[in-house]
Design an enzyme around this catalytic site. Sequence first.
Site, PDB file in Angstrom:
ATOM      1  CG  MET A  22      -1.924  -1.175   1.147  1.00 52.69           C
ATOM      2  SD  MET A  22      -3.453  -0.867   2.046  1.00 52.69           S
ATOM      3  CE  MET A  22      -2.858  -0.581   3.690  1.00 52.69           C
ATOM      4  CG  HIS A  29       7.037  -1.965   2.182  1.00 50.65           C
ATOM      5  ND1 HIS A  29       6.896  -0.834   2.936  1.00 50.65           N
ATOM      6  CD2 HIS A  29       5.832  -2.579   2.186  1.00 50.65           C
ATOM      7  CE1 HIS A  29       5.663  -0.748   3.384  1.00 50.65           C
ATOM      8  NE2 HIS A  29       4.985  -1.800   2.957  1.00 50.65           N
ATOM      9  CD  GLN A  53      -5.913  -3.561   2.975  1.00 50.46           C
ATOM     10  OE1 GLN A  53      -5.802  -3.978   1.840  1.00 50.46           O
ATOM     11  NE2 GLN A  53      -4.965  -3.769   3.890  1.00 50.46           N
ATOM     12  CE  LYS A 142       4.841  -4.882   9.656  1.00 48.73           C
ATOM     13  NZ  LYS A 142       3.391  -4.566   9.668  1.00 48.73           N
ATOM     14  CD  GLN A 146      -1.840  -8.818   4.524  1.00 49.24           C
ATOM     15  OE1 GLN A 146      -2.765  -8.010   4.540  1.00 49.24           O
ATOM     16  NE2 GLN A 146      -0.587  -8.458   4.267  1.00 49.24           N
ATOM     17  CB  SER A 181       4.767  -0.861  10.893  1.00 46.07           C
ATOM     18  OG  SER A 181       3.451  -0.425  10.644  1.00 46.07           O
ATOM     19  CB  SER A 182       3.225   2.193   6.452  1.00 50.30           C
ATOM     20  OG  SER A 182       3.767   1.323   5.484  1.00 50.30           O
TER      21      SER A 182
HETATM   22  O1  PAF Z   1      -0.127  -5.781   3.621  1.00 53.14           O
HETATM   23  C1  PAF Z   1      -0.544  -4.865   2.890  1.00 53.14           C
HETATM   24  O2  PAF Z   1       0.135  -3.854   2.673  1.00 53.14           O
HETATM   25  C2  PAF Z   1      -1.947  -4.958   2.274  1.00 53.14           C
HETATM   26  O3  PAF Z   1      -2.812  -5.636   3.124  1.00 53.14           O
HETATM   27  C3  PAF Z   1      -1.932  -5.613   0.872  1.00 53.14           C
HETATM   28  C4  PAF Z   1      -1.457  -7.042   0.931  1.00 53.14           C
HETATM   29  C5  PAF Z   1      -1.045  -4.810  -0.068  1.00 53.14           C
HETATM   30  C6  PAF Z   1      -3.361  -5.635   0.280  1.00 53.14           C
HETATM   31  O4  PAF Z   1      -3.866  -4.361   0.115  1.00 53.14           O
END
Ligand code: PAF
Length: 253
Positions: A22, A29, A53, A142, A146, A181-182
């Site tokens: 995102m 990342h 989301q 992390k 998910q 983390s962002s």
């Molecule tokens: O982990 C994330 O940054 C988001 O949940 C993802 C996987 C890009 C889906 O929008």
Amino acid sequence: MEVVVRPEELATFRGCAFVPTMGALHDGHLSLIREAKKTDKPVVVSIFVNPEQFAPEEDLDKYPRSLEQDCEFAESVGADLVFAPTVETMYPAEPENIHLPEAATHPQLEDACRPTHFRGVCVAVARLFDLVQPSVTVFGLKDYQQYLVIKQLIEQESKRWSDLQIIGADIIRDDDGLAMSSRNVYLTTDQRSQALGLHKAIRCTSEEAMLEILDDHGLEVEYAVIRDCETLLSPTEGKPTRALVAALLGHIR
Ligand code: PAF
């Protein structure tokens, strides 16, 4: 490195190694992109702040956005293409009514606090997989639940994305131990030291000890549990486990 917004421009990258994000890219990342590079396939990074989301009271409008810098970062570690679709490209019609994998529906974990979250993640990731058609995708450990949800989604939809492999990439921490983390940019200096309680807590071997540490650091706990690392159910003798914690500092989760 190219930056594209239209799905047609992805055509020559079919079978790539794909890192969905995102944006607001940080070293965590970049480690996912480095992991993707190891596959020797062209690396595509998507940047899309996915409205599906975020619950209405969450930070969608405030979520950090920095496309230009993100593209420089992605290029610096060897990404070959950034795909930055618009909301209209991602959701030209109603988002898919996706069948949620079992890992998404554990009532005491994310589902308890963010009941619509994984549905939103799954529709975005499914759409991205359809558009990009990668052969490998990299997700950070992390966000362990998910990672499992997407792993199961890929298994469940094995005909749709045949032979797609998922790689789980290790957590990357700052020097003080806080996982990157962002949302860390929202933390004040004091909150940052409080947040270190998370790292201390997940090294405990009992839920009671975890809760004590989180409480000592003034973290408001949503859940702090030790679970079987494949099923996310209560641990069974001799099987590997994971500690899973979600906590708040003010409004920052
Ligand atoms: O982990 C994330 O940054 C988001 O949940 C993802 C996987 C890009 C889906 O929008």
